[in-house]
Enzyme design. Sequence first.
Site, PDB file in Angstrom:
ATOM      1  N   ARG A  84     -21.899 -26.118   4.343  1.00  0.00           N
ATOM      2  CA  ARG A  84     -22.890 -25.236   4.966  1.00  0.00           C
ATOM      3  C   ARG A  84     -22.364 -24.714   6.303  1.00  0.00           C
ATOM      4  O   ARG A  84     -22.664 -23.617   6.736  1.00  0.00           O
ATOM      5  CB  ARG A  84     -24.226 -25.958   5.147  1.00  0.00           C
ATOM      6  CG  ARG A  84     -25.264 -25.048   5.728  1.00  0.00           C
ATOM      7  CD  ARG A  84     -26.700 -25.570   5.842  1.00  0.00           C
ATOM      8  NE  ARG A  84     -26.992 -26.866   5.345  1.00  0.00           N
ATOM      9  CZ  ARG A  84     -27.001 -27.992   6.083  1.00  0.00           C
ATOM     10  NH1 ARG A  84     -26.740 -27.945   7.375  1.00  0.00           N
ATOM     11  NH2 ARG A  84     -27.296 -29.143   5.535  1.00  0.00           N
TER      12      ARG A  84
ATOM     13  N   TYR B  81     -32.844   0.873   5.269  1.00  0.00           N
ATOM     14  CA  TYR B  81     -32.889   0.246   3.943  1.00  0.00           C
ATOM     15  C   TYR B  81     -34.286  -0.355   3.728  1.00  0.00           C
ATOM     16  O   TYR B  81     -34.804  -1.062   4.608  1.00  0.00           O
ATOM     17  CB  TYR B  81     -31.824  -0.850   3.903  1.00  0.00           C
ATOM     18  CG  TYR B  81     -31.802  -1.631   2.625  1.00  0.00           C
ATOM     19  CD1 TYR B  81     -31.365  -1.047   1.440  1.00  0.00           C
ATOM     20  CD2 TYR B  81     -32.228  -2.957   2.582  1.00  0.00           C
ATOM     21  CE1 TYR B  81     -31.346  -1.768   0.271  1.00  0.00           C
ATOM     22  CE2 TYR B  81     -32.202  -3.683   1.403  1.00  0.00           C
ATOM     23  CZ  TYR B  81     -31.769  -3.079   0.252  1.00  0.00           C
ATOM     24  OH  TYR B  81     -31.749  -3.793  -0.908  1.00  0.00           O
TER      25      TYR B  81
ATOM     26  N   ASP C 174     -26.320  -1.517  11.041  1.00  0.00           N
ATOM     27  CA  ASP C 174     -26.045  -1.828   9.630  1.00  0.00           C
ATOM     28  C   ASP C 174     -25.023  -0.793   9.162  1.00  0.00           C
ATOM     29  O   ASP C 174     -25.321   0.394   9.038  1.00  0.00           O
ATOM     30  CB  ASP C 174     -27.360  -1.746   8.828  1.00  0.00           C
ATOM     31  CG  ASP C 174     -27.166  -2.083   7.353  1.00  0.00           C
ATOM     32  OD1 ASP C 174     -26.040  -1.918   6.838  1.00  0.00           O
ATOM     33  OD2 ASP C 174     -28.154  -2.478   6.710  1.00  0.00           O
TER      34      ASP C 174
ATOM     35  N   LYS D  33     -22.102  -4.255  -1.489  1.00  0.00           N
ATOM     36  CA  LYS D  33     -21.832  -2.830  -1.704  1.00  0.00           C
ATOM     37  C   LYS D  33     -20.323  -2.558  -1.628  1.00  0.00           C
ATOM     38  O   LYS D  33     -19.592  -3.069  -2.449  1.00  0.00           O
ATOM     39  CB  LYS D  33     -22.645  -2.008  -0.709  1.00  0.00           C
ATOM     40  CG  LYS D  33     -24.112  -2.484  -0.549  1.00  0.00           C
ATOM     41  CD  LYS D  33     -24.926  -2.339  -1.818  1.00  0.00           C
ATOM     42  CE  LYS D  33     -26.262  -3.075  -1.774  1.00  0.00           C
ATOM     43  NZ  LYS D  33     -27.138  -2.788  -0.664  1.00  0.00           N
TER      44      LYS D  33
HETATM   45  C1  LIG Z   1     -28.240  -3.360   0.001  1.00  0.00           C
HETATM   46  C2  LIG Z   1     -28.442  -3.171   1.441  1.00  0.00           C
HETATM   47  C3  LIG Z   1     -28.928  -4.208   2.235  1.00  0.00           C
HETATM   48  C4  LIG Z   1     -29.323  -5.554   1.664  1.00  0.00           C
HETATM   49  O1  LIG Z   1     -28.251  -6.213   1.102  1.00  0.00           O
HETATM   50  P1  LIG Z   1     -28.364  -7.218  -0.173  1.00  0.00           P
HETATM   51  O2  LIG Z   1     -26.953  -7.656  -0.338  1.00  0.00           O
HETATM   52  O3  LIG Z   1     -28.889  -6.428  -1.310  1.00  0.00           O
HETATM   53  O4  LIG Z   1     -29.296  -8.312   0.204  1.00  0.00           O
HETATM   54  C5  LIG Z   1     -29.057  -3.976   3.596  1.00  0.00           C
HETATM   55  N1  LIG Z   1     -28.742  -2.781   4.138  1.00  0.00           N
HETATM   56  C6  LIG Z   1     -28.288  -1.760   3.395  1.00  0.00           C
HETATM   57  C7  LIG Z   1     -27.955  -0.463   4.041  1.00  0.00           C
HETATM   58  C8  LIG Z   1     -28.129  -1.913   2.022  1.00  0.00           C
HETATM   59  O5  LIG Z   1     -27.691  -0.884   1.289  1.00  0.00           O
END
Ligand SMILES: *Cc1c(COP(=O)(O)O)cnc(C)c1O
Length: 386
Positions: A50, A102, A173, A198
């Site tokens: 962890r 998001y 982000d 992504k």
């Molecule tokens: C998909 C996404 C998230 C969340 O990520 P997960 O891996 O699906 O939990 C946060 N911010 C953006 C811009 C995203 O495209």
Amino acid sequence: MSRGINTRCLHLETDENEISHYGAISYPIYQSATYAHPEVGRSTGYDYNRVSNPTRDQLQKIVASLENGKEALAFSSGMAAVTLLMEMYKPGDHIIADLDLYGGSIRLFNQVNSKNGISFSFVDTLRENIEDYITDNTRAIYIETPTNPMMNITDIRKAADIAHRHGAILVVDNTFMSPYFQNPIDLGADIVVHSGTKYLGGHNDTLAGFLVTASDEISEKLKFLYKTTGSCLAPFDSWLILRGIKTLGIRMERAQQNALEIARWAKTKKSVKKVIYPGLEDHPGHELQKSQARGFGAMLAIELESKEYALKVLKKIRMIKYAESLGGVETLITYPSTQTHADVPKEVREANGITDSLLRISVGIEDVKDLIGELEQVFDETDAGR
Ligand SMILES: *Cc1c(COP(=O)(O)O)cnc(C)c1O
């Protein structure tokens, strides 16, 4: 002089002084929950998964290096990363967030963090001044640029300056651009968030998330929360993301090239009312994007003449899949109003331009003639059916 980003996707300079792991070229997966101690008070450097794991550490070092950050932490999903970030705040703290974030982040802020006494102001960073929302309790500004799905561009340098003048931090982000095209820390951000699911992973097969820090002080706070709360990325998933990152550069270049061609093609279609892609010169954020990023990415949105038309397109696509998510090698189309943004109130959604006739396309790395060929056929059939 720092190495180029494609090299940094593959190699860590600190690893090169000696042959380790029997010379394994692919970093080993340390599938162990715990570690033996040579004697009381001594550790191999690893105690319990962890807290840390060698495979995950390797991934974290690579991601920190790609973002020019101090340290990175790897999580079991992007939302796990944002959730942990919010643990830095306490009742009474105020956060300014972009209103076109998001959908999952908005749901977390409104429906989970708010009940814990953290307040949020959602700002249209295109038309409003972030500074007007600052209060004595503002601790962070949280933005995404380009936004999802409207591809609005926010000036990262300016947002960082506002945050710092008021004793707050800037969180960006950076999922849509990936570190290949944009490095918010270089522009003044304090924390970078990624959904590693992504572009970093890139293959639509693994969930992951990251927080990358610009200072040791923030790293220490986050590492304490990380080991305490436990949403760490598993060793095998760490290895999958490490493998995905090896091809980040060539995937991003190819997907971007395909996206520009699809955007230009979409502009020629009568049934398309609007094409939203920052790489088009008529995009309102085009110049700003050029000033803070090295590319435009591979996400675009198209507004069709009606909801019915959009639904028909979704029904007819075959090789291109109708699915949530983005950033993988396969091209996907999303219907934001019922998928990613279903939890955003309809009035807010529509005020942001997320109408029922909007489709978001995450362009993959297929041959672009096949992508346009399929879209052309789907549009022709839909036109004929009117
Ligand atoms: C998909 C996404 C998230 C969340 O990520 P997960 O891996 O699906 O939990 C946060 N911010 C953006 C811009 C995203 O495209």
